[in-house]
Design an enzyme around this catalytic site. Structure first.
Site, PDB file in Angstrom:
ATOM      1  N   SER A  98       0.752  -1.262   0.048  1.00  0.00           N
ATOM      2  CA  SER A  98      -0.066   0.144   0.213  1.00  0.00           C
ATOM      3  C   SER A  98       0.928   1.322   0.042  1.00  0.00           C
ATOM      4  O   SER A  98       2.050   1.359   0.658  1.00  0.00           O
ATOM      5  CB  SER A  98      -0.772   0.056   1.253  1.00  0.00           C
ATOM      6  OG  SER A  98      -1.750  -1.141   1.439  1.00  0.00           O
ATOM      7  N   GLN A  99       0.169   2.357  -0.503  1.00  0.00           N
ATOM      8  CA  GLN A  99       0.974   3.733  -0.257  1.00  0.00           C
ATOM      9  C   GLN A  99       1.368   4.049   0.928  1.00  0.00           C
ATOM     10  O   GLN A  99       0.406   3.640   2.207  1.00  0.00           O
ATOM     11  CB  GLN A  99      -0.221   4.612  -0.772  1.00  0.00           C
ATOM     12  CG  GLN A  99       0.067   5.968  -0.851  1.00  0.00           C
ATOM     13  CD  GLN A  99      -1.150   7.117  -1.196  1.00  0.00           C
ATOM     14  OE1 GLN A  99      -2.336   6.498  -1.076  1.00  0.00           O
ATOM     15  NE2 GLN A  99      -1.005   8.390  -1.390  1.00  0.00           N
TER      16      GLN A  99
END
Ligand code: SAH
Length: 241
Positions: free
Chosen positions: A89-90
């Site tokens: 994920s970011q």
């Protein structure tokens, strides 16, 4: 070979060793700098405030959790592929989901969707123990080896379907789900301790809401907190929930 030739070869060798050391330190330092910038520009600038979360994000070396050829992109503002159609994920989403759980040092946390192991490492810096479930065996094995080599003794990874939670270690003080089912899995709310929090992306393939659930006097209180895009939660045969 003459003595002077030996001496110059020896000098060359020493020079090469020093060169490799200095370039190695440089690479390390440049990642440290990039990580510090990521924390400033992507997290603090967007409102991440928890000192524990900020310090974990500053410490954990995200470049060690991405494929070799993507290391130089490890600190950019977005998700990255980790193989098998999955993503890490970011950074902002990792920090946001961690912060909203308001973890305490003694907490025991369940993660569904180990992936690279990055989110598990962030959690392990903040709380007592992390139980993480990954449905793709190859990713799970990779994460186990990686987390072991980084020295995380308080993370236990299991290969299996996290929809069912991890009953042997329940109840959990907090649960974090990093893949999106169409509805909230009943076993997860059951395995949440009284007063605990669960953060989970819920929805269809391309429209999802991050939902925060709290268990208060046995009842579940829900609120949507952010629009997100996660990979779907699937069972062992790859069928989406
Ligand atoms: N937290 C991860 C992000 C992983 S992406 C990280 O920090 O890198 C989501 C992960 O959830 C993928 O690895 C995917 O295989 C896994 N997943 C999907 N459905 C699952 C399920 N039912 N149980 C456990 N893991 C699941």
């Amino acid at each position: 070979m003459k003595k002077s030739a030996w001496t110059s070869m020896y000098r060359l060798q020493v020079f090469l060793i020093l060169l490799s050391f200095s370039s190695c330190t440089c690479a390390q330092d440049s990642y440290k700098e990039e990580r510090a910038k990521m924390v400033e520009n992507q997290l603090i600038a967007r409102g991440i405030r928890s000192p524990e979360v900020v310090s974990a994000m500053r410490k954990v070396e995200r470049h060690r959790f991405v494929p070799e050829h993507l290391k130089n992109q490890a600190y950019r503002d977005g998700p990255l592929p980790i193989g098998y159609g999955q993503t890490i994920s970011q950074p902002y989403v990792v920090a946001y989901m961690t912060e909203i759980l308001e973890l305490k040092p003694a907490d025991k946390v369940l993660e569904v969707g180990t992936g690279s192991g990055y989110q598990a490492a962030i959690l392990a810096e903040i709380c007592d123990s992390v139980f993480s479930v990954e449905v793709i065996p190859e990713l799970g094995q990779q994460a186990i080896r990686r987390l072991e080599s980084l020295g995380y003794a308080n993370i236990l990874v299991k290969i299996g379907d996290g929809y069912r939670g991890w009953i042997e270690h329940a109840p959990f003080d907090a649960i974090i789900v990093t893949c999106a089912p169409g509805r909230i899995p009943e076993p997860l709310t059951q395995q949440l301790r009284e007063g605990g929090s669960l953060i989970i992306p819920v929805g269809e393939r391309y429209v999802q809401e991050l939902v925060l659930l709290k268990k208060k006097q046995g009842k579940i209180v829900k609120k949507s907190v952010l629009s997100v895009l996660f990979v779907p939660m699937v069972n062992e045969w790859g069928m989406p929930y």
